[in-house]
Design a protein around this motif. Structure first.
Motif, PDB file in Angstrom:
ATOM      1  N   ARG A   1       0.828  -1.207   0.000  1.00 22.96           N
ATOM      2  CA  ARG A   1       0.000   0.000   0.000  1.00 22.96           C
ATOM      3  C   ARG A   1       0.868   1.266   0.000  1.00 22.96           C
ATOM      4  O   ARG A   1       0.480   2.308  -0.510  1.00 22.96           O
ATOM      5  CB  ARG A   1      -0.914  -0.038   1.240  1.00 22.96           C
TER       6      ARG A   1
ATOM      7  N   TYR B   1       5.863   1.051  -7.848  1.00 21.70           N
ATOM      8  CA  TYR B   1       6.892   0.319  -8.584  1.00 21.70           C
ATOM      9  C   TYR B   1       6.760   0.638 -10.061  1.00 21.70           C
ATOM     10  O   TYR B   1       5.667   0.621 -10.610  1.00 21.70           O
ATOM     11  CB  TYR B   1       6.701  -1.178  -8.338  1.00 21.70           C
TER      12      TYR B   1
ATOM     13  N   HIS C   1      -7.994   1.874 -14.507  1.00 21.26           N
ATOM     14  CA  HIS C   1      -8.062   0.542 -13.887  1.00 21.26           C
ATOM     15  C   HIS C   1      -7.058   0.446 -12.738  1.00 21.26           C
ATOM     16  O   HIS C   1      -7.394   0.020 -11.627  1.00 21.26           O
ATOM     17  CB  HIS C   1      -7.777  -0.515 -14.954  1.00 21.26           C
ATOM     18  N   LEU C   2      -5.828   0.886 -12.997  1.00 20.47           N
ATOM     19  CA  LEU C   2      -4.792   0.801 -11.967  1.00 20.47           C
ATOM     20  C   LEU C   2      -5.124   1.703 -10.781  1.00 20.47           C
ATOM     21  O   LEU C   2      -4.827   1.369  -9.636  1.00 20.47           O
ATOM     22  CB  LEU C   2      -3.424   1.147 -12.580  1.00 20.47           C
TER      23      LEU C   2
ATOM     24  N   ARG D   1      -8.137   2.336  -9.673  1.00 24.71           N
ATOM     25  CA  ARG D   1      -9.127   1.598  -8.871  1.00 24.71           C
ATOM     26  C   ARG D   1      -8.428   0.584  -7.979  1.00 24.71           C
ATOM     27  O   ARG D   1      -8.797   0.421  -6.809  1.00 24.71           O
ATOM     28  CB  ARG D   1     -10.115   0.867  -9.789  1.00 24.71           C
ATOM     29  N   LEU D   2      -7.405  -0.089  -8.518  1.00 23.00           N
ATOM     30  CA  LEU D   2      -6.706  -1.100  -7.716  1.00 23.00           C
ATOM     31  C   LEU D   2      -5.958  -0.457  -6.552  1.00 23.00           C
ATOM     32  O   LEU D   2      -5.801  -1.054  -5.492  1.00 23.00           O
ATOM     33  CB  LEU D   2      -5.701  -1.881  -8.583  1.00 23.00           C
ATOM     34  N   LYS D   3      -5.489   0.775  -6.744  1.00 24.35           N
ATOM     35  CA  LYS D   3      -4.764   1.474  -5.672  1.00 24.35           C
ATOM     36  C   LYS D   3      -5.724   2.185  -4.729  1.00 24.35           C
ATOM     37  O   LYS D   3      -5.297   2.819  -3.766  1.00 24.35           O
ATOM     38  CB  LYS D   3      -3.804   2.505  -6.279  1.00 24.35           C
TER      39      LYS D   3
ATOM     40  N   GLN E   1       1.509   5.673 -13.474  1.00 24.77           N
ATOM     41  CA  GLN E   1       0.950   4.697 -12.526  1.00 24.77           C
ATOM     42  C   GLN E   1       1.783   4.644 -11.252  1.00 24.77           C
ATOM     43  O   GLN E   1       1.251   4.327 -10.197  1.00 24.77           O
ATOM     44  CB  GLN E   1       0.782   3.322 -13.171  1.00 24.77           C
TER      45      GLN E   1
ATOM     46  N   LEU F   1       0.388   6.999  -8.623  1.00 27.52           N
ATOM     47  CA  LEU F   1      -0.934   6.746  -8.040  1.00 27.52           C
ATOM     48  C   LEU F   1      -0.816   6.449  -6.548  1.00 27.52           C
ATOM     49  O   LEU F   1       0.170   5.863  -6.100  1.00 27.52           O
ATOM     50  CB  LEU F   1      -1.587   5.537  -8.716  1.00 27.52           C
TER      51      LEU F   1
END
Ligand SMILES: Nc1ncnc2c1ncn2[C@@H]1O[C@H](COP(=O)(O)OP(=O)(O)O)[C@@H](O)[C@H]1O
Ligand SMILES: [Mg+2]
Lengths: 297, 273
Positions: free
Chosen positions: A72, A76, A95-96, A98-100, A139, A142
């Motif tokens: 979290r 990277y 999309h990325l 949302r994952l974060k 990314q 993020l």
């Protein structure tokens, strides 16, 4: 902060990371330098928990590598990543996000920030290498990372994009983030990082500020003296050194001998047309520290 | 779970953009229409309605096509992401590795289920329009649909397992085609050969029914073509009805997706991205 303590990694029975210890404090930018195969990527993957550690310990703000808490806090940028070509930069980054756990509008802001706003809706298959690299950088920004691990982040970027990239790294560090970035391109890092760590064949052979590394390496300053027409032979007879092109002579000396040498050159105005002083650059330092000890001059 | 849905959404977008969804739907539709229209001309002559005939031919078609589509949707899922470096990136994100696999599975299962619904739906409507259908034949169509989705889920699982086993997407592609050939085509031929050689002995009466039911494709065939006395299989295999406990084919078809799903997950967990 990132704390690496005596970490070892074996691959095919060979140590590819040998007893490496390194810390990166909050707000600090550390450059990890080394030839291809020195173990930079392996070390970053160990920190991420993507590869199992064979010895030693790593802690990311007190959390073990690969734990959900560590992930979290960490961003990277892999050395090689191909985003799905049939999607647009915006679709992938949203999309990325949302994952974060970031909002979709954050993805749009970051596309703007890395200069991809105009191409956000286009398919990634139409992006240049530099644009894909910038998408990768976006990314990595993020989720406001506390630790950023960037594997050769400036490869494929043109000089202006590199400059902009280091601006972003500066902002990350100014916001209290720890940044560890690997590279084998060197000169660009001068004044861009707080500390330099050099890996050679899996061993950490240097880990200090650029200034201290310069001092401890004791590398010579080079003076390039351009002779007046047809006087190069005379100049060499007076000063020694070696010819580097038709009209110039190159001399090397330690930093503390420089002034004495300069005044002796000054005493030959009829022979000398011009002087360039070249301090040891990062490339020289890097070559010095990454060469095996016995061959160091 | 939110992450799983995010992955599912992303992979649905990918299936749409890469035309996998369109190709699956197109294939199912094309074959359903051809089979329905060409289904034995005056169906009334057999004493069954056209939909019953259609269900029989759709079953035979699905045995080949559903595993094939499922394997083609799934073979790249892990090996491909690994090859692109996306897997390393995703696993550095604060999401569970299970949600990645579940998301892929949801997206691929939805793609397959929609393709099957459209294909079978068209076949059903066309049959009724041409001839009419009995309630029993409608029921058979729904059973066919449900079991085809389970068959698809099973082969998606096989696809993920293979995709986790090998490093290169090309190798995964080769392996899934091999699995399809062996599991769907050669398996039945081998059983048939053994039956002929055995000539009604122990193998035929005891072993053979079990060997048939543990193959998900054959279990699917038994579920949909299982008659009251004996089952005449398209490949010429005969199963005495009392050789297996009741509902065994149904059980097999229900058990396969969780079992292979678990195996795929274990294999996926093992790999270094
Ligand atoms: N997956 C792997 N399997 C076996 N050896 C590997 C693997 N990845 C890297 N290595 C080896 O480990 C060493 C360090 O590689 P790497 O960390 O990629 O270097 P760098 O990033 O500094 O170029 C190299 O000798 C490389 O061949
Ligand atoms: Mg590398």
């Amino acid at each position: 902060m990132l704390q690496i303590d005596g970490v070892i990694k074996y691959r095919d029975g060979r140590q590819t990371v040998t007893n490496v210890s390194l810390t990166v404090e909050a707000g600090e930018r550390v450059a990890l330098l080394g030839h291809n195969g020195a173990g930079k990527t392996t070390l970053l993957r160990l920190i991420l928990g993507l590869t199992k550690i064979d010895g030693g310990q790593i802690s990311i703000f007190g959390h073990p590598p690969g734990s959900i808490e560590a992930r979290r806090l960490t961003a990277y940028l892999p050395e090689n990543v191909d985003f799905h070509q049939s999607l647009s930069g915006k679709e992938v980054l949203r999309h990325l996000a949302r994952l974060k756990g970031d909002r979709a509008t954050r993805a749009d802001d970051l596309l703007e920030r890395v200069g991809l706003a105009a191409d956000a809706e286009r398919r990634i298959s139409t992006y240049s290498k530099g644009m894909r690299q910038r998408l990768g950088l976006a990314q990595a920004l993020l989720g406001d990372p506390r630790l950023s691990l960037l594997d050769e982040p400036t490869s494929g970027l043109d000089p202006i994009a590199r400059w902009e990239f280091y601006e972003l790294v500066g902002e990350l560090a100014a916001g209290g983030g720890a940044v560890l970035l690997s590279s084998h391109a060197l000169t660009e890092m001068e004044a861009r990082t707080d500390r330099i760590a050099i890996l050679r064949a899996g061993k950490l052979v240097a880990n200090d500020t650029l200034e201290s590394l310069r001092r401890s390496a004791g590398l010579p300053v080079r003076l390039r003296v351009a002779a007046r027409p047809d006087r190069a032979e005379d100049l060499m007879a007076n000063l020694g050194g070696c010819r580097i092109n038709g009209r110039s002579v190159e001399l090397a000396c330690q930093a503390d001998e420089k002034m004495a040498l300069l005044s002796s050159i000054n005493a030959l105005p009829h022979l000398v047309e011009d002087i360039d002083i070249v301090p040891p650059g990062l490339d020289d330092l890097y070559r010095y520290f990454s060469a095996p000890e016995e061959t160091r001059s | 779970m939110t992450a799983a849905f995010a992955f599912a959404r992303y992979d649905l977008l990918l299936a749409h953009r890469n035309l996998w969804a369109a190709i699956s739907i197109g294939l199912m539709t094309l074959f359903a229409i051809v089979l329905t229209i060409s289904g034995s001309a005056p169906a009334g002559a057999l004493g069954v309605d056209r939909l019953t005939v259609t269900v029989t031919s759709l079953t035979t078609l699905s045995i080949y096509l559903v595993p094939l589509i499922a394997l083609l949707l799934s073979f790249d899922a892990i090996a491909g992401e690994r090859d692109r470096g996306m897997l390393a990136l995703i696993l550095s994100y604060p999401v569970s590795s299970a949600s990645f696999l579940i998301g892929k599975f949801l997206a691929h299962l939805i793609t397959l289920a929609v393709a099957l619904a459209i294909g079978f739906g068209i076949a059903g409507i066309l049959s009724v329009a041409l001839d009419g259908a009995s309630p029993a034949s409608w029921k058979a169509l729904f059973v066919l649909y449900g079991s085809a989705v389970l068959l698809g889920a099973t082969f998606l699982g096989f696809g993920y397992a293979i995709s986790s086993l090998v490093r290169h997407p090309g190798a995964a592609a080769g392996l899934v085609i091999g699995l399809w050939l062996i599991g769907i085509v050669l398996y039945d031929l081998a059983l048939l050969g053994a039956l002929v050689a055995d000539d009604g002995g122990f193998f035929t009466s005891k072993l053979f029914p079990w060997l048939l039911v543990i193959n998900p494709a054959d279990a699917f065939r038994l579920v949909n073509l299982g008659g009251s006395t004996s089952t005449l299989l398209a490949s010429g295999l005969l199963v005495p009805q009392d050789a297996l406990p009741a509902l065994m084919p149904q059980m097999a078809l229900l058990l396969w997706p969780p079992v292979i799903g678990y195996i795929a997950w274990r294999l996926f967990r093992r790999i270094e991205p």
